[in-house]
Design a protein around this motif. Sequence first.
Motif, PDB file in Angstrom:
ATOM      1  N   GLY A  52       1.704   4.570  -1.571  1.00 54.89           N
ATOM      2  CA  GLY A  52       1.399   5.887  -0.787  1.00 54.89           C
ATOM      3  C   GLY A  52      -0.202   5.928  -0.517  1.00 54.89           C
ATOM      4  O   GLY A  52      -0.864   5.373  -1.131  1.00 54.89           O
ATOM      5  N   GLY A  74       1.620   4.260   3.187  1.00 53.30           N
ATOM      6  CA  GLY A  74       2.966   5.500   3.570  1.00 53.30           C
ATOM      7  C   GLY A  74       1.986   6.829   3.483  1.00 53.30           C
ATOM      8  O   GLY A  74       0.774   6.998   3.346  1.00 53.30           O
ATOM      9  N   ASN A  75       2.865   7.817   3.469  1.00 54.17           N
ATOM     10  CA  ASN A  75       2.281   9.079   3.582  1.00 54.17           C
ATOM     11  C   ASN A  75       1.775   9.602   2.270  1.00 54.17           C
ATOM     12  O   ASN A  75       1.951   8.537   1.101  1.00 54.17           O
ATOM     13  N   SER A  79       5.850   6.229  -0.852  1.00 56.51           N
ATOM     14  CA  SER A  79       5.676   4.730  -0.338  1.00 56.51           C
ATOM     15  C   SER A  79       5.818   4.331   1.067  1.00 56.51           C
ATOM     16  O   SER A  79       6.531   5.299   1.904  1.00 56.51           O
ATOM     17  N   PRO A  80       5.193   3.424   1.769  1.00 65.07           N
ATOM     18  CA  PRO A  80       5.414   3.101   3.077  1.00 65.07           C
ATOM     19  C   PRO A  80       6.879   2.871   3.177  1.00 65.07           C
ATOM     20  O   PRO A  80       7.624   2.294   2.340  1.00 65.07           O
ATOM     21  N   SER A  81       7.412   2.960   4.669  1.00 64.12           N
ATOM     22  CA  SER A  81       8.841   2.670   4.724  1.00 64.12           C
ATOM     23  C   SER A  81       9.096   1.211   5.045  1.00 64.12           C
ATOM     24  O   SER A  81       8.034   0.216   4.916  1.00 64.12           O
ATOM     25  N   GLN A  84       7.442  -0.173   8.340  1.00 64.64           N
ATOM     26  CA  GLN A  84       5.881  -0.142   8.061  1.00 64.64           C
ATOM     27  C   GLN A  84       5.541  -1.321   7.235  1.00 64.64           C
ATOM     28  O   GLN A  84       4.768  -1.910   7.949  1.00 64.64           O
ATOM     29  N   ASP A 108       8.779   2.153  -3.542  1.00 64.38           N
ATOM     30  CA  ASP A 108       7.906   1.204  -3.247  1.00 64.38           C
ATOM     31  C   ASP A 108       9.026  -0.041  -3.186  1.00 64.38           C
ATOM     32  O   ASP A 108       9.102  -0.936  -2.455  1.00 64.38           O
ATOM     33  N   ASN A 111      11.667  -0.056  -0.557  1.00 67.98           N
ATOM     34  CA  ASN A 111      11.535  -0.293   1.039  1.00 67.98           C
ATOM     35  C   ASN A 111      10.809  -1.821   1.104  1.00 67.98           C
ATOM     36  O   ASN A 111      10.912  -2.207   1.887  1.00 67.98           O
ATOM     37  N   ASP A 439      11.333   5.996   8.260  1.00 64.99           N
ATOM     38  CA  ASP A 439      10.250   5.407   8.510  1.00 64.99           C
ATOM     39  C   ASP A 439       8.994   6.356   8.173  1.00 64.99           C
ATOM     40  O   ASP A 439       8.042   6.088   7.727  1.00 64.99           O
ATOM     41  N   GLY A 442       9.520   7.817   3.963  1.00 63.74           N
ATOM     42  CA  GLY A 442       8.883   6.843   2.847  1.00 63.74           C
ATOM     43  C   GLY A 442       9.463   7.112   1.904  1.00 63.74           C
ATOM     44  O   GLY A 442      10.458   7.973   1.507  1.00 63.74           O
TER      45      GLY A 442
END
Length: 584
Positions: A52, A74-75, A79-81, A84, A108, A111, A439, A442
Motif C-alpha cells: 500500500g 496500492g492505494n 494492497s495493490p490489486s 497492478q 497482499d 493479490n 483494481d 486493492g
Amino acid sequence: MSYVLNDPADFADESVIGFVAVHSALVRRVAGGVARAQATPPGQVAVVIGGGSGHYPAFAGLVGAGLAHGAAMGNVFASPSAQQIYSVAKSVATEAGVLLSYGNYAGDVLNFDQAEKRLRDEGIPCRTVRVTDDIYSASPTEKAKRRGIAGDLAVFRAASWAAEQGMALDDVAEVASRANERTRSIGVAFSGCTLPGASEPLFTVPAGQMAVGMGIHGEPGIDVVPLPSAREIAALLVKGLLGELPDDITGAEGARAAVILNGLGAVKSEELFVIYATVTELLAEAGVTIVEPEVGEYATSFEMAGVSLTLFWLDDELEAAWASPTYTPAYRKGAVSAADPGAAVVAQDSASEAEAVPAASQESVEIGAVALAIVESIRDMIDRDADELGRLDAIAGDGDHGIGMQRGARAGAAAASDAVAAGAGVGTVLSRAGDAWADKAGGTSGALWGAALRAAGERLGDELRPQAADVASAVDAARAAIQGYGKAAVGDKTMVDALVPFAQGLSARVAAGEALAPAWVAAAVDATDAAEATSALLPRLGRARPHMEKSLGTPDPGAISLARAMTVAGRVLADRSTTEKDGK
C-alpha cells in the motif's frame, strides 16, 4: 494529519506523478506502479516489490540499481490489486523470471498470489518470498503468519543483490528466503496517524503511553505501557530481539548483524540517534558485531510517532548483499556504475485500448441495466456508510475498510455504466464491474468483491435472460469464489459469515418456488442478522486475528458491508418487481 492534498481519492496517484517527476532519471511510471528507468538486463531475474501507499520510502523509493526492478503500489494502506502487480511485473520481466516480495498481509497475499498465477500461466517463471519479520505479530510456532515491517529492506536487498549476481530464479528465492528467516523486528508507537482527507485519526495511543508491537497500519500491539525513557525503549527493543534468535544462530556472542532503526514518520533523526546510542551499547555488551547500521525512515505511516528496530543476522553471502552498492530515490550506498544508455526505456507504458464488448442478447442487455442499478445502489450505500465502516474496522484492524470499499464501489459502478452504455449483457457488466472494483480498491475486500462479481457474471453470461434459479446459482458462484480465494469459513468473523447465510437462504427460497425479489429481500435479512451476530465472535483470519479480544462485542465490518449491500440490492429488485407488476 495530511495538510497537503487535493481530492483524497487522488492522493496516491498524484503522489506517484510527483515522485516520478522528481526522480525521472531513476524511475519511470508503469501501469500499477513504478519501474527502473533502465530496462532489466537480459537474463536477469526481476525483483518486484510492493504494498500500500503511505509507507514511503517503501515501496517506490526502493526501486533502482542494486535494489528492486519495480514496485506495485496500492492505494493508501491498501494492497495493490492483482492487475497492478501483474502489470508492473510484465513491464520488467525477462526470460529469467520474476521474484515477488512483500510484507505478509492478507490483501497482499491474495493479490500477489493471483498475479503470480497469471504470470506463470503466461509462461513467465515466478516465485514469491513474503516478509515476516515482526515478531510480536505471531508466536514463533506461527512465524508464517507474522507481518512484514521495516525488515522488508533486508529481504529486498538480499533478493536484488542475488538477481544482480546473475543467479537463477530459484537461487534468488533461496537467498531472499534465508534473509527473511534471519530478520527480526519489533515496533513501538506513541501516536497514530490520520489518512489524507480524514477528520479523525485512523488509530490512537493514549497520551503519555506507548503501544508495544503496534503495526504500521495501526494493528493493535501486545501491550500499552507508560512512556519510558529513550534508554528504556532501546532496552525493550534489544531485549526482545535477542530473546528470539534465528534457528541457525546458536547465540548472540560473536554473531554479525545489520541493524535498522526505523522512524515511522514523526520521530526524527536526532531522536533516533538518541535511541541508537543505547542500542549499539547493548548489542556490544551481548557480543554482537554491528555491520553497516541504518538509522532513518524506511517504512513509515504518515505522521505516526513510533520506531522499530530490526536485526538482520548475517552470513557471508547475506553480508555481501547488505554491503553491496545501490542507488535508488530513497536508499543509496556505495558507488553504482552508470547504466548502459542503450538499455533505457524510452517510451512510458501506455494503457491498453478498451476491450470490445462481447455480443449479447437483448434479454441479457436488459438485465445488465438492472445489474448496473444494483452496483450503483451499493456504491451509494458505501458512500453514505464509509466512515462508519472505517470506525468498525479500526477497532481491531487498520481502519481502511470503508475507504477501500468506497474506491472499489465507485470504480465498479463506473465500469458497469460504461459496459451498459456499450450494449453489454449482464455477464459482461458484472465481470467488468468486478475487475474495476478489484483494481481500484486493492486489499483483501477489493480482491474478494472483484472475484465475486466476476464469478457471478461468468455464471450468468450474456446470452440468456437469467431466471431466479440462475441468479441464485450466480450468487453461490460468487460465494465459492470468495471462500476459494480467501479461505475463510463461517465462524472466522469475516464477510463469509454474512455471505453464506445469504447464499443459502436465497437458494432455498428460490428452490421452494419463491420469486426472486422477495427471496432476495428475505435472504438479506438473514445476512444482516448473521452480520450483527459476528460481534460475539473472535476473528481467526486477517489483521485483527493477533488481537482478537479487541473486536469482541463489535461486528465484523466486512460482514456488515456485505449485508448492507445485499439489502440495498434487494430494494432495487423489489422496486423493479413492483414496476413490472404495474405494467410500467
